[in-house]
Structure formats: structure tokens, C-alpha cells
Design an enzyme around this catalytic site. Structure first.
Site, PDB file in Angstrom:
ATOM      1  N   PRO A  53      81.994  28.444  33.376  1.00 56.07           N
ATOM      2  CA  PRO A  53      81.544  29.906  33.455  1.00 56.07           C
ATOM      3  C   PRO A  53      81.269  30.447  34.797  1.00 56.07           C
ATOM      4  CG  PRO A  53      80.809  28.695  31.649  1.00 56.07           C
ATOM      5  CD  PRO A  53      81.368  27.759  32.239  1.00 56.07           C
ATOM      6  N   CYS A  54      81.686  31.563  35.246  1.00 50.97           N
ATOM      7  CA  CYS A  54      81.660  31.798  36.770  1.00 50.97           C
ATOM      8  C   CYS A  54      80.362  32.606  37.017  1.00 50.97           C
ATOM      9  CB  CYS A  54      82.836  32.487  37.205  1.00 50.97           C
ATOM     10  SG  CYS A  54      82.939  34.160  36.151  1.00 50.97           S
ATOM     11  N   GLN A  55      79.521  32.909  36.091  1.00 52.77           N
ATOM     12  CA  GLN A  55      78.579  33.774  36.626  1.00 52.77           C
ATOM     13  C   GLN A  55      77.643  33.138  37.542  1.00 52.77           C
ATOM     14  OE1 GLN A  55      79.433  33.274  33.288  1.00 52.77           O
ATOM     15  NE2 GLN A  55      79.624  35.057  32.220  1.00 52.77           N
ATOM     16  N   TYR A  57      78.292  31.182  40.030  1.00 54.97           N
ATOM     17  CA  TYR A  57      79.078  31.140  41.399  1.00 54.97           C
ATOM     18  C   TYR A  57      79.288  32.436  41.984  1.00 54.97           C
ATOM     19  CZ  TYR A  57      79.771  26.384  39.578  1.00 54.97           C
ATOM     20  OH  TYR A  57      79.853  25.168  39.088  1.00 54.97           O
TER      21      TYR A  57
END
Length: 266
Positions: A53-55, A57
Site C-alpha cells: 500500500p502506497c499511502q 509513502y
């Protein structure tokens, strides 16, 4: 479920990769299941791909987390779980993908710029069976996708494979050639899905138009034969959000006019 039953099979997929790596015996059981069901022995799996999950970063995702330091967000360490899976399964190659923000992300406010990507690279570099290649920033529109979507990729291939590597090229020469900016305009891609009567039921159950562009013909090609889906054929998963009037006005202002179909020679 009918076409890809293994994606719903708990023997091969877990809802939580952390559970897969931390619960005793689960990785070993996965290895046994792959061998029993597909005859895939340890080291024979072709590819492992992971995109945590990129949230945690991305800049936007981090701001939405109310300034919680990244080192305190559990999902930001999932790259370590991915490394454990790779160490267990020994695939021929693996790909790690994430947002561009990972290149400059810090673990804390006082941390150093780029320290997270450095830790990710160090973690994957511990997998000594694989060639080391630097992270590569790719832009989707360079590969024919009508989207401004930069993503960071880490790609590694196992050293014992008979593979012609371009060791002087980023990502070991595994990347395809760029399309030199040739990508369809969103109207060419999605214009055939426009339903001017969508607000009556907020769902389109049939194609409202015949395909008119090369990419539309390609996407609407049926699995068997050379036929394609035409106007009136069943259309699935085309449901619309019921936006309030303010949001609708914003959309109309940005679009300026109605969608136009672009005719392209086939």
C-alpha cells in the site's frame, strides 16, 4: 471465481501477507501446495510481484494520516514481508513497485530524504541469489498508457539463470522499449463507453456505441474468434457515482464540452 479459481483459493493466497510470513508454517505450507497442485518445486516459480500500500509513502497519503511518522505505520514495512516470501519461494525473478514519493520519503520528520528507499534496497540486496540493480522510475505514458502515473520499480533476477543481461543498463536490461510518447488520448480509450442518459439509472448495462478507435476495437475483442462487442451488447461493471451538484459543475467546467468520438483508421 470461474475463470481464475486459484485467486480465491486460500491455499495460495492470503488476505494478509504479514499473516503469511509471521504465522508459523504458512510459508512452508504454501510451498507444499504449489508443488502438489502445479508441480512447481522450490525455485521454479517464474515471478513474484509486490506493491505494498502506497499511502504511507506518497505525499498525499501521508498528509491524510495526520502527520503520523512513517516509521509508526505498520504497512510501511511490508517490503520486508515480501522479501521473506521471495527468500522462501526463490522465484526466478521478482518486481517491487511503488509510488515515486518513495524516492524522497523519510521515516520521520528529522530523517534524511530518501532513507526509506535506501532501506528497501538494502533489504532486497540481502537476497544474495539475485543480481543487484538500482531502482528505476518509470512513467506509464512512456509505455502506451494514457495516464500520467510515475512509479518506482525494483527488479531482480536470479543469478543462476541463463539470461543475457545488459549489466550496464538499469534494471538489468529487463525493461521493454519505450513507445516514444505514443499513447491514446483518454477519449480514444473511453469514448465508446459514454452514456449521455446515465443519470436515469446511474448504470449502463449495454454498450451505447460501436468501437471507433484501434484501442477500442482491441479492448472489445471477444476471447474467441475475431468478433468484438458491438452497440447493444452486454456491458458489465459500468456503474456511476451520484455526485452532488457542486462536484458535477466542477467536472463540466473542466471538460468544457461533451465527449467527442475520434475516428481512427483501423
Amino acid at each position: 471465481r470461474k475463470e481464475l479459481p486459484y485467486l480465491a483459493d486460500p491455499r495460495f493466497f492470503s488476505n494478509d501477507v504479514g499473516e503469511l510470513t509471521k504465522k508459523k508454517g504458512m510459508l512452508d505450507q504454501l510451498t507444499l501446495n504449489l508443488k502438489k497442485e502445479f508441480g512447481i518445486k522450490n525455485g521454479q516459480l517464474a515471478l513474484v510481484v509486490g506493491g505494498p500500500p502506497c499511502q504511507g509513502y506518497s505525499g498525499i497519503g501521508h498528509r491524510r494520516s495526520y502527520k503520523v511518522e512513517r516509521k509508526k505505520i505498520p504497512s510501511n514495512y511490508l517490503y520486508k514481508d515480501m522479501a521473506r516470501v521471495i527468500r522462501q519461494l526463490r522465484p526466478k525473478a521478482f518486481i517491487f513497485e511503488n509510488v515515486r514519493g518513495l524516492l524522497s520519503a523519510r521515516w520521520s520528520v528529522k530523517g534524511k530524504k530518501g532513507e526509506i528507499i535506501n532501506d528497501v534496497v538494502k533489504e532486497f540486496s540481502k537476497l544474495k541469489e539475485y543480481f543487484v540493480a538500482p531502482p528505476e522510475l518509470l512513467q506509464c505514458k512512456d509505455y502506451g498508457v494514457p495516464q500520467n502515473r510515475p512509479r518506482i520499480f525494483i527488479m531482480r533476477i536470479r543469478k543462476d539463470l541463463d539470461f543475457q543481461l545488459s549489466l550496464g543498463i538499469p534494471s538489468l536490461g529487463l525493461l521493454p522499449e519505450k513507445t516514444d510518447g505514443e499513447y491514446p488520448h483518454p477519449r480514444e480509450l473511453l469514448g465508446d463507453l459514454v452514456d449521455y442518459q446515465y443519470s436515469k439509472k446511474f448504470v449502463s448495462k449495454n454498450y451505447r456505441h460501436d468501437p471507433k478507435t484501434q484501442v477500442q476495437f482491441l479492448l472489445r475483442k471477444k476471447k474467441e474468434g475475431n468478433s468484438y462487442y458491438r452497440k447493444g451488447d452486454i456491458l458489465t461493471e459500468q456503474e456511476y457515482s451520484r455526485h452532488n451538484e457542486v462536484v458535477v459543475k466542477k467536472f463540466k467546467y473542466k471538460s468544457n464540452d461533451r465527449w467527442m468520438f475520434i475516428k481512427t483508421p483501423i
